[in-house]
Motif scaffolding. Structure first.
Motif, PDB file in Angstrom:
ATOM      1  N   TYR A 114       0.827  -1.206   0.000  1.00 38.57           N
ATOM      2  CA  TYR A 114       0.000   0.000   0.000  1.00 38.57           C
ATOM      3  C   TYR A 114       0.860   1.255   0.000  1.00 38.57           C
ATOM      4  O   TYR A 114       1.921   1.282   0.611  1.00 38.57           O
TER       5      TYR A 114
ATOM      6  N   ASP B   8       0.866   5.516   0.932  1.00 36.51           N
ATOM      7  CA  ASP B   8       0.450   6.217   2.150  1.00 36.51           C
ATOM      8  C   ASP B   8      -1.071   6.318   2.257  1.00 36.51           C
ATOM      9  O   ASP B   8      -1.649   6.116   3.324  1.00 36.51           O
TER      10      ASP B   8
ATOM     11  N   LYS C 168      -2.504   2.954   3.276  1.00 39.72           N
ATOM     12  CA  LYS C 168      -2.221   2.656   4.691  1.00 39.72           C
ATOM     13  C   LYS C 168      -3.188   3.405   5.609  1.00 39.72           C
ATOM     14  O   LYS C 168      -3.761   2.825   6.534  1.00 39.72           O
ATOM     15  N   VAL C 169      -3.368   4.696   5.340  1.00 37.84           N
ATOM     16  CA  VAL C 169      -4.260   5.508   6.178  1.00 37.84           C
ATOM     17  C   VAL C 169      -5.697   5.032   6.037  1.00 37.84           C
ATOM     18  O   VAL C 169      -6.416   4.870   7.029  1.00 37.84           O
TER      19      VAL C 169
ATOM     20  N   ASN D  81      -6.850   2.035   5.170  1.00 41.61           N
ATOM     21  CA  ASN D  81      -7.029   0.741   5.838  1.00 41.61           C
ATOM     22  C   ASN D  81      -7.095   0.908   7.356  1.00 41.61           C
ATOM     23  O   ASN D  81      -7.906   0.259   8.017  1.00 41.61           O
ATOM     24  N   TYR D  82      -6.238   1.765   7.906  1.00 40.63           N
ATOM     25  CA  TYR D  82      -6.245   1.990   9.348  1.00 40.63           C
ATOM     26  C   TYR D  82      -7.576   2.595   9.792  1.00 40.63           C
ATOM     27  O   TYR D  82      -8.166   2.176  10.790  1.00 40.63           O
TER      28      TYR D  82
ATOM     29  N   ILE E  72      -2.985   7.717  13.838  1.00 37.77           N
ATOM     30  CA  ILE E  72      -2.824   7.225  12.467  1.00 37.77           C
ATOM     31  C   ILE E  72      -1.353   7.253  12.082  1.00 37.77           C
ATOM     32  O   ILE E  72      -0.810   6.285  11.550  1.00 37.77           O
ATOM     33  N   SER E  73      -0.696   8.357  12.368  1.00 33.40           N
ATOM     34  CA  SER E  73       0.710   8.514  12.021  1.00 33.40           C
ATOM     35  C   SER E  73       1.581   7.497  12.754  1.00 33.40           C
ATOM     36  O   SER E  73       2.455   6.874  12.153  1.00 33.40           O
TER      37      SER E  73
ATOM     38  N   THR F  63       0.743   3.859  11.193  1.00 41.74           N
ATOM     39  CA  THR F  63       1.024   3.630   9.767  1.00 41.74           C
ATOM     40  C   THR F  63       2.413   4.087   9.336  1.00 41.74           C
ATOM     41  O   THR F  63       2.903   3.653   8.294  1.00 41.74           O
TER      42      THR F  63
ATOM     43  N   VAL G 138       2.958   7.096   8.389  1.00 45.74           N
ATOM     44  CA  VAL G 138       2.709   8.194   7.455  1.00 45.74           C
ATOM     45  C   VAL G 138       2.818   9.500   8.246  1.00 45.74           C
ATOM     46  O   VAL G 138       2.269   9.622   9.343  1.00 45.74           O
TER      47      VAL G 138
END
Length: 154
Positions: free
Chosen positions: A45, A47, A50-51, A53-54, A66-67, A70, A72
């Protein structure tokens, strides 16, 4: 290959994966930030993926969570919110503010009022530019306003 195309292919602003970490195969974009390896079928994935999906699993998570999970950056997540890819659910902290008036917003760059005002100004500017180049029938850009364009020789 021209420079613009080369720049597009090499730009990696969302950390788009190109090679599979598992086998080294080429990753093909599947949509929504997901890439599948042509060789082994492994999914990776960027960025955005990833965000996304989270957030599907942790609805209402804040930017710091989130950061941390992930990897990101805060800036990248903030840019995604400004691009209206995501929306802040509870904006008590004033994470985003309208760039015109400073009102708290959930996504984008402007509040609805300022966005409408901005688009009206753009429309007016486009109309003015369009009308500037137009002249009425029989009018020319020269000094003979309203006179005939052609005369017959007898």
């Amino acid at each position: 290959m021209d420079r613009r195309m080369e720049k597009l292919l090499t730009s990696n602003d969302l950390h788009r994966p190109t090679l599979c970490q598992k086998c080294g195969g080429v990753l093909v974009y599947q949509g929504i930030g997901e890439y599948i390896c042509e060789e082994c079928g492994e999914a990776e994935y960027d960025d955005y993926g990833k965000v996304r999906n989270y957030l599907e699993k942790h609805r209402g998570a804040n930017v710091a969570e989130i950061s941390d999970f992930t990897g990101v950056s805060h800036k990248t997540i903030r840019d995604m919110i400004k691009e209206k890819r995501f929306e802040i659910i509870d904006n008590k902290g004033g994470y985003l503010r309208c760039e015109m008036c400073g009102e708290k917003i959930n996504s984008g760059r402007m509040c609805p009022k300022c966005e409408e005002k901005y688009h009206r100004q753009v429309e007016e500017r486009v109309r003015a530019e369009r009308n500037k180049g137009m002249s009425g029938y029989g009018e020319s850009s020269h000094s003979e306003r309203g006179s005939k364009r052609y005369t017959r020789d007898k």
